[in-house]
Every structure is written in C-alpha cells, then in structure tokens.
Enzyme design. Structure first.
Site, short mmCIF file in Angstrom:
data_model
loop_
_atom_site.label_atom_id
_atom_site.label_comp_id
_atom_site.label_asym_id
_atom_site.label_seq_id
_atom_site.Cartn_x
_atom_site.Cartn_y
_atom_site.Cartn_z
N LYS A 126 38.71 50.41 18.10
CA LYS A 126 39.93 49.69 17.72
C LYS A 126 41.09 50.11 18.62
O LYS A 126 41.87 49.28 19.08
CB LYS A 126 40.25 49.96 16.23
CG LYS A 126 39.24 49.32 15.29
CD LYS A 126 39.39 49.75 13.83
CE LYS A 126 38.23 49.21 13.01
NZ LYS A 126 38.27 49.60 11.59
N GLN A 171 41.03 53.31 7.28
CA GLN A 171 39.61 53.26 7.62
C GLN A 171 38.76 53.66 6.40
O GLN A 171 39.05 54.65 5.73
CB GLN A 171 39.34 54.19 8.82
CG GLN A 171 37.92 54.12 9.36
CD GLN A 171 37.55 52.76 9.95
OE1 GLN A 171 38.40 52.03 10.44
NE2 GLN A 171 36.28 52.41 9.89
N ASP A 219 43.40 44.22 7.49
CA ASP A 219 41.99 44.24 7.09
C ASP A 219 41.66 43.07 6.15
O ASP A 219 40.49 42.77 5.92
CB ASP A 219 41.69 45.55 6.34
CG ASP A 219 40.85 46.52 7.14
OD1 ASP A 219 40.07 46.06 7.99
OD2 ASP A 219 40.98 47.73 6.90
N1 GUN Z 1 34.72 50.60 7.60
C1 GUN Z 1 33.72 49.79 8.01
N2 GUN Z 1 34.18 48.54 8.30
C2 GUN Z 1 35.52 48.59 8.06
C3 GUN Z 1 36.55 47.61 8.20
O1 GUN Z 1 36.35 46.44 8.56
N3 GUN Z 1 37.80 48.04 7.88
C4 GUN Z 1 38.06 49.31 7.46
N4 GUN Z 1 39.32 49.62 7.15
N5 GUN Z 1 37.13 50.23 7.32
C5 GUN Z 1 35.85 49.86 7.64
#
Ligand code: GUN
Length: 288
Positions: free
Chosen positions: A54, A98, A121
């Site tokens: 990211k 996350q 998200d």
């Molecule tokens: N953990 C696994 N996939 C995701 C996601 O799309 N967003 C977040 N915040 N955590 C994750």
C-alpha cells in the site's frame, strides 16, 4: 478450453498511473496532495507485506502516506483517540486500520469510529449500507477491485449465476453486494453450506476467498466459468504463494481466471488509492 488470464498487475498499474495524472493536475492547480493514514497494531507478518504494498503504491501515485505502528498490547482507547484526531484533521483524506486486530480490541468499535467519508476501506456500516441499497459511496477495496478487473476485460456480468465462496466481512459479503449490483444472481456459500459442489458446477462466475490452498479444482467447475481467486496462502515448504484455486487444472476449463499472485491482490491496492482520491475529492455526500 484455454482461458484468458485476468492480469490484475497490469490493470492495477494502469489505474495507479491514471490516479497519478489526476494528482499532478491537483498539484499544478496549487492544491495539496491527498493523504492516507494507516494504523497497524502488532506485527502480523502478512499485514506487514500488505502495508508495504500500500505504501509503495501511494508513493507511485503521489499520495502522501503516513503510518502508525502500535504494540500488540496497545489499549483500544488510544487507537480510538487517534482516529478521532484523524477524523478532525483536514489534511487527512483516508484512514485505514489494518486487519486483523489483536483480541483485546473491538473491531466494530474501531471501524465505526472512522468517519464514513474517510473510510477508504469501505467497511463502515454506513458505507456497507449504501452499497446494499444500490447507492454506493466508498466501497470495500477487494470486491470493488474484482468488479473493476472484470469490467476492464469487458466481461458482462448481467444475468450470470455467481457463487461467492466465503462469507467474510472483508471479501465475501461485500462481493455479494457488488455482484448483485452488477446484475448477477448470487449465492454465498460458507462453512455450513451443504453440497457445495452442486453450486460450483452450476455457476458461471465463482469468487473464492476462504484461505484454503488449491481448494477449487478444475474438474468441479462448469466449462467456461469465470474464476476469481482471492486466496493468498503461503506454502512454507516451497516458500511459495498460492491461491484457493488449483490453477493448473482450472485454467484449462475456465474462460477467464485470475492468477495468484498478480490477480486480485494488486487490484485491492489500486482500489484503495482510487478510494483515497475519491475521499480527497469529496466525491460522495455524507449526511454528517
Ligand atoms: N486485511 C486484509 N485485507 C484487508 C483490507 O482490505 N483492509 C484492511 N484494513 N485490512 C485487511
């Protein structure tokens, strides 16, 4: 039947480059850069890899990236206070916490504390509700990314029988809403589903996200089905990443298939940037 590989890496890169151009225009108009703030609690190895991807994508696009890494035993209140500060901060456009979170932290409390307009998200109940009533605003990244990928390859979804295997809040449930919105007839299968193979063999489109390496096999699918593999499984002995689909057998029978790696994963990251840009642009109206 030889199938067409849906190359998420190429499409994601195209999307990131489009975002980069839009941000350059903003900057040339003397506007500030969009900014994403990421909160990461603990040191889960997979989370570390996802966060790194990211961050690199943000740098590529010209999005300002800020990261807070807290210890595993951090108090929930501390995270909630930080989110409140970020909600008020006019220079922060997107907030991402996350997942997964440590057990002492209530995930629903955290997600609902993020202002929906900064919820890049798309997991806040308000944003999920908007997707549910066919009025989408910020949308969960993986499922939106899958739809974008299918559209980029001009795959028509109207009327398809779609099966989603896995009913998680992150992938399966929003994927169901996205495919409904795209005109599919959807079924969501989960751990209590009986006769899963009966659903699999009738489905024109299958999205699988269960975290079981090579679970879906070519012999079980309909000839010409579209197969979307959201699984990311580490095979320790081979030091390899594989999906939930047995690729070698399925590629021969599907019309389209996503590889792992290089399929859905990069689309999730590119969609996060798209959401961050949309949050920066105030693309959607929120009542509060
Ligand atoms: N953990 C696994 N996939 C995701 C996601 O799309 N967003 C977040 N915040 N955590 C994750």
């Amino acid at each position: 039947m030889s199938s067409k590989i849906l190359n998420g890496k190429i499409i994601a890169n195209k999307i990131i480059e489009r975002i980069k151009k839009k941000i350059k225009i903003e900057i040339s108009n003397s506007n500030r850069k969009p900014k994403l703030s990421v909160i990461w609690i603990g040191n889960n190895a997979s989370s570390k890899i996802y966060i790194q991807k990211k961050k690199l994508a943000c740098i590529q696009a010209g999005i300002e990236y800020q990261e807070y890494n807290f210890k595993q035993n951090t108090e929930e209140k501390k995270i909630l206070n930080l989110i409140q500060e970020m909600n008020q901060n006019k220079t922060i456009d997107g907030i991402l916490v996350q997942l997964p979170l440590p057990k002492n932290i209530n995930i629903n409390k955290i997600i609902t504390s993020i202002h929906p307009k900064k919820d890049v998200d798309g997991f806040h109940p308000y944003n999920i509700g908007c997707l549910c009533i066919k009025s989408p605003k910020l949308r969960p990244c993986t499922s939106r990314g899958v739809i974008t990928l299918l559209k980029e390859y001009n795959i028509k979804m109207h009327g398809l029988n779609a099966l989603i295997i896995g009913a998680s809040n992150i992938v399966g449930r929003p994927m169901n809403l996205e495919l409904l919105l795209a005109g599919c007839t959807t079924t969501v299968a989960h751990r209590f589903t009986k006769n899963l193979n009966e659903y699999i063999k009738k489905s024109d489109l299958i999205v699988i996200a269960i975290g079981k390496p090579n679970f879906l096999k070519g012999k079980d699918i309909k000839l010409g089905a579209i197969i979307i593999d959201v699984g990311i499984n580490k095979i320790k002995i081979k030091n390899q990443i594989v999906g939930d689909v047995e690729f070698e057998s399925t590629v021969l029978k599907a019309s389209y298939i996503t590889p792992v790696p290089g399929g859905v994963g990069p689309m999730t990251v590119a969609t996060l940037l798209k959401n961050t840009l949309e949050a920066y642009q105030n693309k959607y109206q929120y009542p509060i």
